[in-house]
Design a protein around this motif. Structure first.
Motif, PDB file in Angstrom:
ATOM      1  N   ASP A  74      53.430  -5.131  23.550  1.00  0.00           N
ATOM      2  CA  ASP A  74      52.892  -5.541  22.257  1.00  0.00           C
ATOM      3  C   ASP A  74      53.015  -4.395  21.258  1.00  0.00           C
ATOM      4  O   ASP A  74      53.551  -3.320  21.567  1.00  0.00           O
ATOM      5  N   ARG A  75      52.537  -4.597  20.051  1.00  0.00           N
ATOM      6  CA  ARG A  75      52.729  -3.597  18.998  1.00  0.00           C
ATOM      7  C   ARG A  75      51.993  -2.306  19.279  1.00  0.00           C
ATOM      8  O   ARG A  75      52.314  -1.257  18.724  1.00  0.00           O
ATOM      9  N   GLY A  76      50.980  -2.370  20.138  1.00  0.00           N
ATOM     10  CA  GLY A  76      50.244  -1.158  20.493  1.00  0.00           C
ATOM     11  C   GLY A  76      50.855  -0.409  21.659  1.00  0.00           C
ATOM     12  O   GLY A  76      50.310   0.602  22.101  1.00  0.00           O
ATOM     13  N   GLY A  77      51.983  -0.919  22.177  1.00  0.00           N
ATOM     14  CA  GLY A  77      52.668  -0.255  23.275  1.00  0.00           C
ATOM     15  C   GLY A  77      52.152  -0.626  24.647  1.00  0.00           C
ATOM     16  O   GLY A  77      52.551  -0.030  25.651  1.00  0.00           O
ATOM     17  N   GLU A  78      51.259  -1.640  24.731  1.00  0.00           N
ATOM     18  CA  GLU A  78      50.700  -2.052  26.015  1.00  0.00           C
ATOM     19  C   GLU A  78      51.524  -3.193  26.607  1.00  0.00           C
ATOM     20  O   GLU A  78      51.988  -4.076  25.880  1.00  0.00           O
ATOM     21  N   SER A  79      51.728  -3.157  27.921  1.00  0.00           N
ATOM     22  CA  SER A  79      52.494  -4.209  28.587  1.00  0.00           C
ATOM     23  C   SER A  79      51.597  -5.407  28.865  1.00  0.00           C
ATOM     24  O   SER A  79      50.568  -5.289  29.539  1.00  0.00           O
ATOM     25  N   LEU A  80      51.989  -6.561  28.347  1.00  0.00           N
ATOM     26  CA  LEU A  80      51.251  -7.808  28.526  1.00  0.00           C
ATOM     27  C   LEU A  80      52.151  -8.823  29.219  1.00  0.00           C
ATOM     28  O   LEU A  80      53.373  -8.735  29.145  1.00  0.00           O
ATOM     29  N   THR A  81      51.529  -9.798  29.862  1.00  0.00           N
ATOM     30  CA  THR A  81      52.288 -10.818  30.593  1.00  0.00           C
ATOM     31  C   THR A  81      51.681 -12.187  30.353  1.00  0.00           C
ATOM     32  O   THR A  81      50.460 -12.363  30.434  1.00  0.00           O
ATOM     33  N   LEU A  82      52.538 -13.165  30.055  1.00  0.00           N
ATOM     34  CA  LEU A  82      52.093 -14.554  30.020  1.00  0.00           C
ATOM     35  C   LEU A  82      51.707 -14.949  31.441  1.00  0.00           C
ATOM     36  O   LEU A  82      52.462 -14.704  32.381  1.00  0.00           O
ATOM     37  N   ARG A  83      50.561 -15.550  31.594  1.00  0.00           N
ATOM     38  CA  ARG A  83      50.028 -15.781  32.935  1.00  0.00           C
ATOM     39  C   ARG A  83      50.973 -16.639  33.783  1.00  0.00           C
ATOM     40  O   ARG A  83      51.358 -17.738  33.360  1.00  0.00           O
ATOM     41  N   PRO A  84      51.357 -16.168  34.981  1.00  0.00           N
ATOM     42  CA  PRO A  84      52.152 -16.989  35.899  1.00  0.00           C
ATOM     43  C   PRO A  84      51.294 -17.823  36.837  1.00  0.00           C
ATOM     44  O   PRO A  84      51.794 -18.699  37.537  1.00  0.00           O
ATOM     45  N   GLU A  85      49.981 -17.525  36.890  1.00  0.00           N
ATOM     46  CA  GLU A  85      49.029 -18.270  37.710  1.00  0.00           C
ATOM     47  C   GLU A  85      47.631 -17.951  37.192  1.00  0.00           C
ATOM     48  O   GLU A  85      47.455 -17.062  36.359  1.00  0.00           O
ATOM     49  N   PHE A  86      46.629 -18.699  37.673  1.00  0.00           N
ATOM     50  CA  PHE A  86      45.270 -18.549  37.149  1.00  0.00           C
ATOM     51  C   PHE A  86      44.410 -17.562  37.934  1.00  0.00           C
ATOM     52  O   PHE A  86      43.545 -16.902  37.368  1.00  0.00           O
ATOM     53  N   THR A  87      44.607 -17.483  39.243  1.00  0.00           N
ATOM     54  CA  THR A  87      43.624 -16.828  40.099  1.00  0.00           C
ATOM     55  C   THR A  87      43.382 -15.371  39.728  1.00  0.00           C
ATOM     56  O   THR A  87      42.232 -14.906  39.693  1.00  0.00           O
ATOM     57  N   ALA A  88      44.440 -14.613  39.457  1.00  0.00           N
ATOM     58  CA  ALA A  88      44.278 -13.194  39.151  1.00  0.00           C
ATOM     59  C   ALA A  88      43.444 -12.994  37.886  1.00  0.00           C
ATOM     60  O   ALA A  88      42.570 -12.118  37.833  1.00  0.00           O
ATOM     61  N   GLY A  89      43.688 -13.801  36.856  1.00  0.00           N
ATOM     62  CA  GLY A  89      42.919 -13.686  35.624  1.00  0.00           C
ATOM     63  C   GLY A  89      41.456 -14.051  35.834  1.00  0.00           C
ATOM     64  O   GLY A  89      40.553 -13.430  35.249  1.00  0.00           O
ATOM     65  N   ILE A  90      41.211 -15.056  36.668  1.00  0.00           N
ATOM     66  CA  ILE A  90      39.830 -15.445  36.967  1.00  0.00           C
ATOM     67  C   ILE A  90      39.126 -14.325  37.731  1.00  0.00           C
ATOM     68  O   ILE A  90      37.954 -14.004  37.466  1.00  0.00           O
ATOM     69  N   ALA A  91      39.838 -13.693  38.674  1.00  0.00           N
ATOM     70  CA  ALA A  91      39.258 -12.565  39.408  1.00  0.00           C
ATOM     71  C   ALA A  91      38.949 -11.409  38.462  1.00  0.00           C
ATOM     72  O   ALA A  91      37.897 -10.756  38.581  1.00  0.00           O
ATOM     73  N   ARG A  92      39.861 -11.146  37.512  1.00  0.00           N
ATOM     74  CA  ARG A  92      39.606 -10.094  36.524  1.00  0.00           C
ATOM     75  C   ARG A  92      38.366 -10.408  35.697  1.00  0.00           C
ATOM     76  O   ARG A  92      37.497  -9.547  35.476  1.00  0.00           O
ATOM     77  N   ALA A  93      38.217 -11.665  35.266  1.00  0.00           N
ATOM     78  CA  ALA A  93      37.054 -12.062  34.475  1.00  0.00           C
ATOM     79  C   ALA A  93      35.772 -11.951  35.291  1.00  0.00           C
ATOM     80  O   ALA A  93      34.714 -11.576  34.761  1.00  0.00           O
ATOM     81  N   TYR A  94      35.850 -12.274  36.566  1.00  0.00           N
ATOM     82  CA  TYR A  94      34.688 -12.158  37.449  1.00  0.00           C
ATOM     83  C   TYR A  94      34.157 -10.727  37.447  1.00  0.00           C
ATOM     84  O   TYR A  94      32.936 -10.498  37.464  1.00  0.00           O
TER      85      TYR A  94
END
Length: 410
Positions: A74-94
């Motif tokens: 992104d413009r701030g130089g951070e690597s981002l990824t369009l989600r390929p699955e849900f579980t990892a993001g849900i674990a991060r939110a947990y």
């Protein structure tokens, strides 16, 4: 004529319309109804996350991370990824949103996911999934609950016939490691006869060889060591309770000893609902217990189990749903009565009926156009001696209801 070329759709994406869109919506609406029956809390997740959420949870060497993720800086130089699955993001939110206070936490969501892979029937680069997870529950009952929910979803969609629940256990940590070592030893003896993919997986992910579709691997997979020979007493007891719970819940299943999950944090129950009605892509819903995932994201040991299902594939099994017909079409047969038509349609909609206004084209042909749409009822507006008059086409009961709504007496 314009010389501008119309943009073509991106390969691996789809525009969903008409009966296909109705089938898609039917799947989502049924899922929402079933998840409420099972008291799963609705969540919404970001479409993109920090790349490390997926690289750490899915493993740098998996095909998803190494070949299929849509990652960008992104413009701030951070690597981002369009989600390929849900579980990892849900674990991060947990971990980051304080959801631990609700453990055991039952959550469900649905939406688009993104993977760069070869498009084929039922598989797209932007696709959609349903997802259900129970985090913080180590008991076999959590596995049973999720499987019963999935089974009921398929039944309520009307697609359970011809779909089979395949079930396996991966055992606890010690069981899995003993089995893994035996598989490595066995497949090393046949290394040069295996497919290139399986040779690559042999050292880093040998369990994945068991679900290889390559004909060169099948003779060796058939004779490979099975998990049952390496299960600890605790793991046997856990799987036995899952099986007993499914019987009590009325969920039919069949044992699939070659069904695996390649990532090391998966434990105990693994499952897939499969069908032969979609060609090679036979899995319509799959999941398992992933007790070690949250540790890979920096959290404490947290038991968890979940499943995901492709909405497109479920919609294909449902088949094209017919688009709803209107309860009433209001036909304006004279343009001077446009405002009366708008008022009538508004009253009908406020009264709970689906209604459409037909006021374009030749006034003389509007009624015939309405008939061709086959609504439950047609209300045609015209004027006689300066007064608004109407004629009705439909059943006596529908006429009574519609006239009551328009007169304010419903």
């Amino acid at each position: 004529m314009s010389s501008i070329e119309t943009p073509r759709p991106i390969r691996g994406t789809q525009d969903i319309f008409g009966a296909d869109a109705e089938a898609f919506a039917h799947v989502v609406e049924t899922f929402e109804r079933v998840r409420k029956l099972y008291r799963f809390r609705r969540i919404e997740m970001p479409v993109f996350e920090k790349t490390e959420v997926f690289s750490r949870s899915l493993g740098e060497t998996t095909d998803v991370v190494s070949k299929e993720m849509y990652s960008f800086e992104d413009r701030g130089g951070e690597s981002l990824t369009l989600r390929p699955e849900f579980t990892a993001g849900i674990a991060r939110a947990y971990l980051t949103d304080g959801w631990q206070q609700y453990a055991p936490l039952k959550v469900a969501t649905h939406g688009p996911l993104f993977r760069y892979e070869r498009p084929q029937k039922g598989r797209y680069r932007q696709f959609h999934q349903l997802d259900a997870e129970i985090i913080g529950a180590a008991e076999p009952q959590a596995d049973v609950e999720l499987l019963a929910m999935a089974d009921q979803l398929l039944k309520e969609l009307g697609i359970a016939d011809g779909v089979t629940l395949q079930l396996n256990t991966l055992g606890d940590g010690d069981s899995r490691e003993g089995w893994r070592a035996a598989l490595v030893s066995y497949f090393r003896a046949h290394r040069h006869q295996l497919s290139e993919d399986s040779q690559d997986r042999l050292e880093r992910n040998p369990l994945r060889i068991l679900d290889s579709k390559d004909p060169r691997d099948k003779p060796f997979v058939a004779d490979a060591p099975e998990i049952d020979d390496y299960l600890s007493g605790e793991a046997q007891d856990y799987f036995g309770k899952v099986c007993e719970g499914l019987q009590a819940a009325g969920v039919a299943w069949t044992r699939a000893p070659a069904l695996v999950r390649g990532l090391d944090y998966y434990r105990h129950t693994a499952f897939e609902f499969v069908t032969d009605r979609l060609g090679a892509q036979g899995t319509v819903l799959g999941g398992g217990r992933y007790d070690g995932l949250i540790e890979t994201l920096g959290g404490a040991h947290t038991p968890a189990v979940g499943w995901a299902a492709g909405i497109e594939r479920l919609a294909m099994l449902v088949g094209g749903a017919s688009e709803d017909v209107a309860d009433c079409i209001v036909v304006v047969e004279e343009d001077a009565l446009m405002q009366e038509g708008i008022r009538s349609v508004g009253l009908l909609r406020n009264g709970g009926l689906s209604a459409e206004l037909l006021s374009s084209g030749s006034p003389r042909k509007r009624f015939d156009k309405a008939v061709k749409q086959q609504p439950r009822a047609i209300l045609a507006l015209s004027s006689q001696e300066g007064e608004v008059s109407s004629r009705f086409h439909g059943s006596d009961d529908d006429e009574g209801l519609i006239r009551a709504i328009l007169s304010g007496n419903a």
